[in-house]
Design a protein around this motif. Structure first.
Motif, PDB file in Angstrom:
ATOM      1  N   ALA A   1      11.388  32.495 -10.579  1.00  0.00           N
ATOM      2  CA  ALA A   1      11.293  31.264  -9.787  1.00  0.00           C
ATOM      3  C   ALA A   1      10.941  31.627  -8.356  1.00  0.00           C
ATOM      4  O   ALA A   1      11.263  32.717  -7.877  1.00  0.00           O
ATOM      5  N   MET A   2      10.299  30.681  -7.665  1.00  0.00           N
ATOM      6  CA  MET A   2       9.977  30.867  -6.258  1.00  0.00           C
ATOM      7  C   MET A   2       9.511  29.530  -5.703  1.00  0.00           C
ATOM      8  O   MET A   2       9.213  28.591  -6.445  1.00  0.00           O
ATOM      9  N   HIS A   3       9.438  29.435  -4.388  1.00  0.00           N
ATOM     10  CA  HIS A   3       8.943  28.213  -3.770  1.00  0.00           C
ATOM     11  C   HIS A   3       7.425  28.096  -3.982  1.00  0.00           C
ATOM     12  O   HIS A   3       6.693  29.065  -3.800  1.00  0.00           O
ATOM     13  N   ALA A   4       6.970  26.910  -4.384  1.00  0.00           N
ATOM     14  CA  ALA A   4       5.538  26.599  -4.542  1.00  0.00           C
ATOM     15  C   ALA A   4       4.792  27.723  -5.262  1.00  0.00           C
ATOM     16  O   ALA A   4       3.853  28.301  -4.721  1.00  0.00           O
ATOM     17  N   PRO A   5       5.180  28.053  -6.496  1.00  0.00           N
ATOM     18  CA  PRO A   5       4.627  29.246  -7.150  1.00  0.00           C
ATOM     19  C   PRO A   5       3.120  29.225  -7.335  1.00  0.00           C
ATOM     20  O   PRO A   5       2.468  30.265  -7.167  1.00  0.00           O
ATOM     21  N   ASP A   6       2.548  28.090  -7.690  1.00  0.00           N
ATOM     22  CA  ASP A   6       1.099  28.076  -7.919  1.00  0.00           C
ATOM     23  C   ASP A   6       0.333  28.310  -6.629  1.00  0.00           C
ATOM     24  O   ASP A   6      -0.689  29.026  -6.609  1.00  0.00           O
ATOM     25  N   TYR A   7       0.815  27.721  -5.539  1.00  0.00           N
ATOM     26  CA  TYR A   7       0.163  27.933  -4.246  1.00  0.00           C
ATOM     27  C   TYR A   7       0.215  29.410  -3.853  1.00  0.00           C
ATOM     28  O   TYR A   7      -0.803  30.004  -3.478  1.00  0.00           O
ATOM     29  N   TYR A   8       1.396  30.005  -3.961  1.00  0.00           N
ATOM     30  CA  TYR A   8       1.522  31.394  -3.513  1.00  0.00           C
ATOM     31  C   TYR A   8       0.954  32.389  -4.513  1.00  0.00           C
ATOM     32  O   TYR A   8       0.545  33.487  -4.114  1.00  0.00           O
ATOM     33  N   HIS A   9       0.899  32.022  -5.787  1.00  0.00           N
ATOM     34  CA  HIS A   9       0.144  32.846  -6.738  1.00  0.00           C
ATOM     35  C   HIS A   9      -1.308  32.966  -6.271  1.00  0.00           C
ATOM     36  O   HIS A   9      -1.882  34.060  -6.234  1.00  0.00           O
ATOM     37  N   ALA A  10      -1.894  31.818  -5.911  1.00  0.00           N
ATOM     38  CA  ALA A  10      -3.294  31.829  -5.474  1.00  0.00           C
ATOM     39  C   ALA A  10      -3.457  32.608  -4.175  1.00  0.00           C
ATOM     40  O   ALA A  10      -4.417  33.364  -4.007  1.00  0.00           O
TER      41      ALA A  10
ATOM     42  N   TRP B   1       2.142  34.398 -11.003  1.00  0.00           N
ATOM     43  CA  TRP B   1       3.270  33.522 -10.677  1.00  0.00           C
ATOM     44  C   TRP B   1       3.007  32.086 -11.122  1.00  0.00           C
ATOM     45  O   TRP B   1       3.779  31.181 -10.783  1.00  0.00           O
ATOM     46  N   THR B   2       1.951  31.843 -11.849  1.00  0.00           N
ATOM     47  CA  THR B   2       1.612  30.470 -12.217  1.00  0.00           C
ATOM     48  C   THR B   2       2.683  29.892 -13.146  1.00  0.00           C
ATOM     49  O   THR B   2       3.187  30.571 -14.036  1.00  0.00           O
ATOM     50  N   GLY B   3       3.020  28.632 -12.901  1.00  0.00           N
ATOM     51  CA  GLY B   3       3.916  27.917 -13.793  1.00  0.00           C
ATOM     52  C   GLY B   3       5.382  28.229 -13.652  1.00  0.00           C
ATOM     53  O   GLY B   3       6.205  27.691 -14.407  1.00  0.00           O
ATOM     54  N   LEU B   4       5.767  29.081 -12.704  1.00  0.00           N
ATOM     55  CA  LEU B   4       7.184  29.355 -12.500  1.00  0.00           C
ATOM     56  C   LEU B   4       7.901  28.125 -11.950  1.00  0.00           C
ATOM     57  O   LEU B   4       7.288  27.205 -11.408  1.00  0.00           O
ATOM     58  N   TYR B   5       9.214  28.130 -12.072  1.00  0.00           N
ATOM     59  CA  TYR B   5      10.044  27.069 -11.511  1.00  0.00           C
ATOM     60  C   TYR B   5       9.949  27.103  -9.992  1.00  0.00           C
ATOM     61  O   TYR B   5      10.117  28.155  -9.379  1.00  0.00           O
ATOM     62  N   SER B   6       9.675  25.944  -9.380  1.00  0.00           N
ATOM     63  CA  SER B   6       9.616  25.850  -7.917  1.00  0.00           C
ATOM     64  C   SER B   6      11.024  25.628  -7.391  1.00  0.00           C
ATOM     65  O   SER B   6      11.633  24.579  -7.625  1.00  0.00           O
ATOM     66  N   SER B   7      11.548  26.590  -6.673  1.00  0.00           N
ATOM     67  CA  SER B   7      12.993  26.742  -6.516  1.00  0.00           C
ATOM     68  C   SER B   7      13.577  26.333  -5.173  1.00  0.00           C
ATOM     69  O   SER B   7      14.757  26.567  -4.933  1.00  0.00           O
ATOM     70  N   TRP B   8      12.794  25.724  -4.285  1.00  0.00           N
ATOM     71  CA  TRP B   8      13.358  25.443  -2.967  1.00  0.00           C
ATOM     72  C   TRP B   8      14.584  24.543  -3.072  1.00  0.00           C
ATOM     73  O   TRP B   8      15.634  24.819  -2.505  1.00  0.00           O
ATOM     74  N   GLU B   9      14.489  23.441  -3.816  1.00  0.00           N
ATOM     75  CA  GLU B   9      15.622  22.533  -4.014  1.00  0.00           C
ATOM     76  C   GLU B   9      16.245  22.826  -5.380  1.00  0.00           C
ATOM     77  O   GLU B   9      16.240  21.997  -6.273  1.00  0.00           O
ATOM     78  N   THR B  10      16.824  24.006  -5.519  1.00  0.00           N
ATOM     79  CA  THR B  10      17.305  24.438  -6.821  1.00  0.00           C
ATOM     80  C   THR B  10      18.641  23.787  -7.161  1.00  0.00           C
ATOM     81  O   THR B  10      19.358  23.297  -6.289  1.00  0.00           O
ATOM     82  N   SER B  11      18.992  23.821  -8.439  1.00  0.00           N
ATOM     83  CA  SER B  11      20.269  23.280  -8.903  1.00  0.00           C
ATOM     84  C   SER B  11      21.038  24.350  -9.652  1.00  0.00           C
ATOM     85  O   SER B  11      20.463  25.298 -10.197  1.00  0.00           O
ATOM     86  N   LYS B  12      22.340  24.157  -9.711  1.00  0.00           N
ATOM     87  CA  LYS B  12      23.197  25.092 -10.437  1.00  0.00           C
ATOM     88  C   LYS B  12      22.815  25.123 -11.918  1.00  0.00           C
ATOM     89  O   LYS B  12      22.756  26.200 -12.537  1.00  0.00           O
ATOM     90  N   GLU B  13      22.537  23.951 -12.481  1.00  0.00           N
ATOM     91  CA  GLU B  13      22.181  23.877 -13.895  1.00  0.00           C
ATOM     92  C   GLU B  13      20.904  24.662 -14.186  1.00  0.00           C
ATOM     93  O   GLU B  13      20.788  25.330 -15.216  1.00  0.00           O
ATOM     94  N   LYS B  14      19.942  24.598 -13.276  1.00  0.00           N
ATOM     95  CA  LYS B  14      18.693  25.324 -13.477  1.00  0.00           C
ATOM     96  C   LYS B  14      18.913  26.828 -13.410  1.00  0.00           C
ATOM     97  O   LYS B  14      18.258  27.591 -14.149  1.00  0.00           O
ATOM     98  N   LEU B  15      19.824  27.274 -12.576  1.00  0.00           N
ATOM     99  CA  LEU B  15      20.087  28.711 -12.491  1.00  0.00           C
ATOM    100  C   LEU B  15      20.723  29.222 -13.783  1.00  0.00           C
ATOM    101  O   LEU B  15      20.439  30.352 -14.215  1.00  0.00           O
ATOM    102  N   TYR B  16      21.567  28.415 -14.403  1.00  0.00           N
ATOM    103  CA  TYR B  16      22.083  28.800 -15.722  1.00  0.00           C
ATOM    104  C   TYR B  16      20.934  28.911 -16.727  1.00  0.00           C
ATOM    105  O   TYR B  16      20.868  29.841 -17.524  1.00  0.00           O
TER     106      TYR B  16
END
Length: 417
Positions: free
Chosen positions: A115-124, A140-155
């Motif tokens: 996961a990372m912030h804005a993965p498609d943008y930064y992949h490019a 990095w295409t298609g990864l979870y965009s993680s800036w506003e992450t949640s506990k459930e998503k980290l699980y």
């Protein structure tokens, strides 16, 4: 010419049920006022000396970053977490901001990022540089965009380590201290530091034990997490050579150009301006070059300015963040500035010194490239001309004019140390 608005958000942001991971144990987060004392894994290891530097840049390196215990576990210390103990090298890597994703990439682990912030943008964006690194690939295409992450998503992501600052995650509205503890115990430890970006104030609950690190100080610690000290040392040697060349060839202060660093989704409406020489890793590519800030301290980093303000500052050089992204076209940017009655009077526009940059939240590899490109953009007489760039990958530069040994960087990333 426009830059995607999510990139502007990233550039201007100022502050911000798995048990298999028993082999990765969180060894302690020390939070101001003792709020988490004993609740995130207990006391600091006696082999890790307590740092005495708070709220300033630090160069400490704890001995336990270099040695492993008899059982194979090892500990790495960085604020605000304190010492973190690992029983094995992490495999799956969660990140938020791209300076830490870029560190994983530099260590040959870029494709292990979950996961990372804005993965498609930064992949490019990152893949504008990889064509100059033989045998290096990144997806990095298609990864979870993680800036506003949640506990459930980290699980759900089930990462072995979270290269993210727990203080900045705590600052999210949906998070509390219990959540931070729960993820570190049940999923994987936190290991990150975001407020070193501009030496910003962390949340009050974390302030007593916060420290600031340079980009490469932080990289050394992240390298220790992955037991990749040799890769770090090899890349740090390359950087030292570039910095030595810069230092020995810089003109005197009074003969250095004035410059501004900007970006914009719409040049005729919203221009964001950033400082060049202030503390923090966001200026790791410009501060060593010592240009004169055309705004001379009259704006806060991330301020919105217009053509009139740019003309009043009248920089010799304009550095355009995101200009090397494939969605940008520097020729369009130059033509927009040149066609505007006010902007066309700016010295940088008249002298064709409007140049692209990549990103401020840069990992080590982007930092190396951006040191080279910024040096050439600011001081062509000392370091050679920067090619007139319109779009496409990082431009070819004749081997005799390169400051960065691309082949050596590629070898290190690929493990040929």
């Amino acid at each position: 010419m426009s830059v995607p608005r999510f990139q502007l958000f990233h550039l201007s942001v100022a502050y911000e049920t798995s048990t298999r991971r028993d082999y990765l144990k969180y060894s302690g987060v020390v939070v101001g006022s003792g709020l988490l004392a004993g609740c995130l894994g207990g006391n600091e290891s006696s082999s890790a000396p307590e740092s005495t530097t708070t709220g300033t840049q630090t160069t400490d390196t704890a001995p336990n970053e270099k040695a492993a215990a008899a059982d194979g576990s090892y500990s790495v210390t960085m604020a605000p977490m304190g010492p973190v103990t690992f029983d094995a090298v992490p495999e799956r890597i969660f990140t938020r901001l791209t300076h830490l994703a870029g560190m994983a990439f530099a260590l040959g682990r870029g494709n292990d990022v979950t996961a990372m912030h804005a993965p498609d943008y930064y992949h490019a964006l990152w893949n504008q540089f990889t064509p100059r690194l033989e045998g290096v690939s990144l997806d990095w295409t298609g990864l979870y965009s993680s800036w506003e992450t949640s506990k459930e998503k980290l699980y759900e992501l089930d990462s072995d380590v979270h290269l993210a600052d727990p203080a900045s995650v705590f600052a999210l509205e949906s998070w509390n201290m219990d959540d931070i503890e729960e993820i570190s115990e049940n999923v994987g430890p936190w290991f990150g530091n975001n407020y070193s970006d501009r030496h910003a104030e962390p949340p009050a609950e974390w302030a007593d034990d916060y420290q600031y690190y340079g980009l490469w100080e932080m990289f050394e610690k992240v390298a220790a997490v992955f037991r990749e000290e040799a890769r770090y040392e090899a890349l740090a040697e390359i950087r030292a050579g570039i910095l030595d060349s810069i230092e020995s060839n810089l003109p005197p202060d009074g003969k250095r150009p004035t410059a501004v660093m900007i970006t914009a989704a719409d040049l005729e409406r919203d221009i964001y301006a950033y400082t060049l020489n202030t503390p923090g890793f966001l200026t790791a590519h410009t501060r060593p070059l010592g240009p004169q800030d055309a705004f001379d301290g009259t704006i806060e980093s991330g301020a919105v300015v217009d053509f009139e303000a740019l003309l009043e500052a009248d920089p010799d050089v304009i550095l355009f963040l995101g200009g090397i992204h494939p969605d940008s076209n520097m020729q369009d940017i130059r033509e927009t500035l040149g066609a505007a009655p006010v902007a066309s009077e700016i010295t940088a526009v008249q002298n064709d010194r409007v140049h692209p940059l990549g990103a401020r939240y840069q990992g080590p590899i982007l930092n190396l490239f951006q040191l080279e490109m910024s040096a050439k953009q600011l001081y062509p007489e000392q370091f050679g001309e920067w090619p007139t760039y319109v779009k496409g990958p990082y431009p070819e530069i004749p081997e005799s004019e390169r400051m960065l040994d691309r082949q050596r960087v590629a070898e290190v990333i690929n493990g040929d140390i």
